[in-house]
Scaffold this active site. Structure first.
Site, mmCIF file in Angstrom:
data_model
loop_
_atom_site.group_PDB
_atom_site.id
_atom_site.type_symbol
_atom_site.label_atom_id
_atom_site.label_comp_id
_atom_site.label_asym_id
_atom_site.label_seq_id
_atom_site.Cartn_x
_atom_site.Cartn_y
_atom_site.Cartn_z
ATOM 1 N N ARG A 1 -16.422 -12.328 -15.359
ATOM 2 C CA ARG A 1 -17.654 -12.001 -14.478
ATOM 3 C C ARG A 1 -18.259 -13.251 -13.892
ATOM 4 N NH1 ARG A 1 -19.071 -6.291 -15.887
ATOM 5 N NH2 ARG A 1 -20.867 -6.564 -14.548
ATOM 6 N N TYR B 1 -18.529 -14.526 -10.219
ATOM 7 C CA TYR B 1 -19.768 -13.906 -9.676
ATOM 8 C C TYR B 1 -21.200 -14.157 -10.133
ATOM 9 C CZ TYR B 1 -22.475 -9.880 -7.767
ATOM 10 O OH TYR B 1 -23.246 -9.061 -7.084
ATOM 11 N N VAL C 1 -20.376 4.600 -9.819
ATOM 12 C CA VAL C 1 -20.724 5.747 -9.155
ATOM 13 C C VAL C 1 -19.679 6.325 -8.102
ATOM 14 C CG1 VAL C 1 -22.521 6.553 -7.275
ATOM 15 C CG2 VAL C 1 -23.404 4.518 -9.086
ATOM 16 N N GLY D 1 -15.621 2.208 -22.828
ATOM 17 C CA GLY D 1 -16.262 1.868 -23.903
ATOM 18 C C GLY D 1 -16.620 3.256 -24.633
ATOM 19 N N GLY E 1 -19.644 4.329 -23.783
ATOM 20 C CA GLY E 1 -20.715 4.863 -22.617
ATOM 21 C C GLY E 1 -22.061 4.891 -22.965
ATOM 22 N N GLN F 1 -23.479 1.821 -23.024
ATOM 23 C CA GLN F 1 -24.186 0.945 -22.225
ATOM 24 C C GLN F 1 -25.140 1.323 -21.396
ATOM 25 O OE1 GLN F 1 -21.100 1.805 -22.111
ATOM 26 N NE2 GLN F 1 -19.862 1.171 -20.278
ATOM 27 N N THR F 2 -26.032 0.817 -20.772
ATOM 28 C CA THR F 2 -27.063 1.425 -19.897
ATOM 29 C C THR F 2 -27.049 0.570 -18.279
ATOM 30 O OG1 THR F 2 -28.970 0.164 -20.356
ATOM 31 C CG2 THR F 2 -28.567 2.211 -21.739
ATOM 32 N N ASP G 1 -19.343 -7.011 -20.358
ATOM 33 C CA ASP G 1 -20.042 -5.919 -19.682
ATOM 34 C C ASP G 1 -21.201 -5.713 -20.397
ATOM 35 O OD1 ASP G 1 -18.662 -3.003 -18.239
ATOM 36 O OD2 ASP G 1 -20.425 -2.839 -18.998
ATOM 37 N N PRO G 2 -22.338 -5.994 -19.679
ATOM 38 C CA PRO G 2 -23.401 -5.807 -20.249
ATOM 39 C C PRO G 2 -23.765 -4.492 -20.920
ATOM 40 C CG PRO G 2 -23.915 -6.768 -17.813
ATOM 41 C CD PRO G 2 -22.352 -6.312 -18.208
#
Ligand code: NAD
Ligand code: UDP
Length: 309
Positions: free
Chosen positions: A140, A143, A186, A203, A205, A207-208, A270-271
């Site tokens: 990442r 970016y 989305v 993962g 799921g 993560q938010t 992935d944050p």
């Protein structure tokens, strides 16, 4: 006013062009169509106050404008990782070229920065004062670091050359005209749900993310551009936070789909959490999102339904 929107044929850029054209400005949309599409702005092509230029922001260009919205840059992980060297070039050379133009013609320039400048944040929610936790070496980074350098360039042109700048940090935004193949959560979840395919949660799921509807974002962008004397950076996003697993269940419920949830490996870096602190936007711009997530998702679902069937 004469407005330049780089990346104007993309998802957010096309909504911004539409808004500026409706307000009666002379709008130039500049895009190389890497992730954008002429379809997104086709309805504007016959307007007397709209022009389209196919151009790559990594190359210099001479234009005379009053405002520059600099959005050109692929935004979805699969798109910006497709050619990572080009992604960094787009952010860095694009910022240099657009700042050079702003300096030459004394235009005001707004940089579309991102919540990714906070990396995998250890402060939650994220205020603008948080300096971030970004990996310089991962997939990442092209970016994240490109966008961080673009912010640096904005500040240095401002201090060194007195360029009139605005920096916004955009958090996850969604709505009609998102590219269907862009791999973002989305578009992926809605399309999978509408086609009855498995919903791919990465993962576990846990993560938010916090999802903002595009019309709210565009309102914030325009307010920031026209706000006197406030250069930012300012967070723009919807603080309504959800886990990705809850989000998958919501999409299934809203589409009435029979899809099942399946789990796939979590991508690198992935944050784990993301939620904007929007106190500054409220105070300085009188801005906060108006469209609830349910309302916005229904509009996005209607859009994807119209292109799927
Ligand atoms: P998008 O991919 O739909 O739009 C980007 C546009 O830039 C496309 O039209 C693409 O063709 C164009 N572009 C890419 N490289 C270019 C180049 N070298 N020269 C000219 N044009 C080029 O993405 P989006 O979601 O509309 O994002 C727009 C901007 O907002 C980006 O700068 C992105 O980093 C930023 N942003 C978006 C989000 C989000 O959730 N959508 C979040 C944070 C930041
Ligand atoms: N994600 C997911 N399934 C998908 C696509 C994405 O679980 O099919 C997750 C992804 O791992 C991330 C979140 O959804 O945690 C948001 O991903 P997106 O690519 O939309 O944006 P970003 O990671 O840049 O916020």
């Amino acid at each position: 006013m004469r407005m330049l929107v780089t990346g104007g044929a993309g998802f957010i850029g096309s909504h911004l062009c539409e808004r500026l054209v409706d307000e009666g400005h002379d709008v130039i949309c500049l895009d190389n169509f890497f992730t954008g599409n002429k379809r997104n702005i086709a309805h504007l092509l016959d307007k007397h106050n709209f022009e389209l230029i196919r151009h790559d922001v990594t190359e210099p260009i001479l234009l005379e404008v009053d405002r520059i919205y600099n959005l050109a840059c692929p935004a979805s992980p699969i798109h910006y990782q497709y050619n990572p060297v080009k992604t960094t070039k787009t952010s860095v050379m694009g910022a240099i070229n657009m700042l050079g133009m702003a300096k030459r013609v004394r235009a005001r320039i707004l940089q579309a920065s991102t919540s990714e400048v906070y990396g995998d944040p250890q402060v939650h929610p994220q205020p603008e004062s948080y300096l971030g936790n970004v990996n310089t070496l991962g997939p990442r980074s092209c970016y994240d670091e490109g966008k961080r350098v673009a912010e640096t360039l904005m500040m240095d042109y401002h201090r060194q050359n007195n360029v009139d700048i605005r920096i916004i940090r955009i958090f996850n935004t969604y709505g009609p005209k998102m590219a269907e193949n862009d791999g973002r959560v989305v578009s992926n979840f809605i399309l999978q749900a509408l086609k009855g395919e498995d919903i791919t949660v990465y993962g576990e799921g846990e993560q938010t993310r916090s999802f903002c509807f595009v019309s709210d974002l565009v309102e914030g962008m325009v307010r920031m551009m026209e706000c006197p004397g406030f250069i930012g950076p300012v967070n723009l996003g919807n603080p309504c936070e959800t886990t990705i697993l809850e989000f998958a269940r919501k999409i299934i419920a809203l589409t009435g789909s029979k899809s099942s949830i399946v789990y796939r490996p979590l991508p690198a870096d992935d944050p784990k959490q993301r939620q904007p602190d929007i106190s500054l936007a409220k105070e300085m711009l009188g801005w906060e999102p108006k469209v609830s997530v349910d309302e916005g998702l229904k509009l996005a679902i209607d859009y994807f339904r119209s292109i799927v069937t």
